[in-house]
Write an enzyme that holds these catalytic residues in place. Structure first.
Site, PDB file in Angstrom:
ATOM      1  N   GLU A  78       0.824  -1.209   0.000  1.00 18.37           N
ATOM      2  CA  GLU A  78       0.000   0.000   0.000  1.00 18.37           C
ATOM      3  C   GLU A  78       0.859   1.261   0.000  1.00 18.37           C
ATOM      4  O   GLU A  78       1.854   1.350   0.710  1.00 18.37           O
ATOM      5  CB  GLU A  78      -0.923   0.009   1.217  1.00 18.37           C
ATOM      6  CG  GLU A  78      -1.933  -1.131   1.255  1.00 18.37           C
ATOM      7  CD  GLU A  78      -2.992  -1.017   0.177  1.00 18.37           C
ATOM      8  OE1 GLU A  78      -3.136   0.078  -0.406  1.00 18.37           O
ATOM      9  OE2 GLU A  78      -3.679  -2.031  -0.077  1.00 18.37           O
ATOM     10  N   CYS A 141      -7.605  -2.502   8.328  1.00 16.60           N
ATOM     11  CA  CYS A 141      -6.310  -2.485   7.636  1.00 16.60           C
ATOM     12  C   CYS A 141      -5.782  -1.056   7.490  1.00 16.60           C
ATOM     13  O   CYS A 141      -4.642  -0.762   7.852  1.00 16.60           O
ATOM     14  CB  CYS A 141      -6.432  -3.149   6.267  1.00 16.60           C
ATOM     15  SG  CYS A 141      -6.680  -4.931   6.344  1.00 16.60           S
ATOM     16  N   HIS A 165      -1.353  -5.830   1.420  1.00 19.10           N
ATOM     17  CA  HIS A 165      -2.563  -6.638   1.320  1.00 19.10           C
ATOM     18  C   HIS A 165      -2.287  -7.899   0.508  1.00 19.10           C
ATOM     19  O   HIS A 165      -1.527  -7.860  -0.466  1.00 19.10           O
ATOM     20  CB  HIS A 165      -3.690  -5.850   0.650  1.00 19.10           C
ATOM     21  CG  HIS A 165      -4.580  -5.146   1.618  1.00 19.10           C
ATOM     22  ND1 HIS A 165      -4.765  -3.770   1.606  1.00 19.10           N
ATOM     23  CD2 HIS A 165      -5.352  -5.612   2.634  1.00 19.10           C
ATOM     24  CE1 HIS A 165      -5.613  -3.434   2.573  1.00 19.10           C
ATOM     25  NE2 HIS A 165      -5.981  -4.538   3.205  1.00 19.10           N
TER      26      HIS A 165
END
EC number: 3.4.19.3
Length: 213
Positions: A78, A141, A165
């Site tokens: 991310e 998350c 992820h």
């Protein structure tokens, strides 16, 4: 060097979380760095409390949190976390914050301090589908990614941190037609390569990993 790597317990009706299972399979040393594995609850606030307790206990150089993103085809480091909790479903303690800030005194967003493009390159060169993601969602998350980067910004400036992820594993998609999955072995190998890249790269590489929309 020490790397703290976290994985969530199962949530949303699932009996397994590939993030946690892949973390468990990691070796105890990667590129001469000690790997500290930590299970965290899929619970707002408590997840961050457990991570900070382990930051204080182990004093890691790098913190990488791993989460499940059902529907994604590859492993996706991310780029950014945003200062919002907006839960479509309840967490594992039935909390469901809607349109609340993670931290009132935090920035609107924090960018990862991990070399995410180097991570993607390592995985792709080993045949593991991977790409940079520009949204960590608005559930636990993103909450954890934002919270860790907030802590780094406010208290632990020498730590690098970020989030990855991972997809479903095959057993999770038996009753989910046309849903992508990846073997737990490939997920764990991808995470190992990501840690390797994080340990070996002080700065990120320059490659095109953006999106049109």
């Amino acid at each position: 060097m020490k790397v703290l790597i976290t994985g969530f317990d199962p949530f949303g009706g699932e009996s397994i979380n590939p993030a946690l299972e892949a973390v468990k399979k990691l070796p105890n040393t990667i590129s001469n760095a000690e790997i500290i594995k930590l299970e965290i609850p899929t619970v707002f606030k408590k997840s961050l409390e457990k991570i900070e307790a382990n930051i204080l206990a182990h004093k890691p150089d790098i913190v990488i949190s791993i989460g499940q993103a059902g529907g994604r085809f590859g492993i996706t480091p991310e780029r950014v976390a945003i200062n919002i909790d907006d839960a479509r479903i309840e967490d594992n303690e039935k909390n469901q914050p809607i349109d609340l800030k993670v931290f009132e005194d935090g920035e609107n967003a924090y960018f990862t301090t991990l070399p995410i493009k180097a991570m993607v390159k390592e995985m792709q060169e080993s045949g593991i589908p991977s790409s940079v993601s520009n949204s960590a969602g608005t559930f636990v998350c993103n909450h954890v990614m934002y919270g860790v980067l907030y802590m780094i910004n406010k208290k632990y400036p020498n730590i690098k941190g970020g989030f990855i992820h991972v997809p479903y594993i095959p057993s999770q998609v038996v009753s989910k037609p046309n849903m992508p999955s990846m073997s737990i072995e490939d997920i764990s190998k991808g995470l190992e390569l990501s840690v390797k890249a994080a340990v070996e790269n002080n700065t990120d590489i320059k490659t095109a990993q953006g999106e049109i929309c």
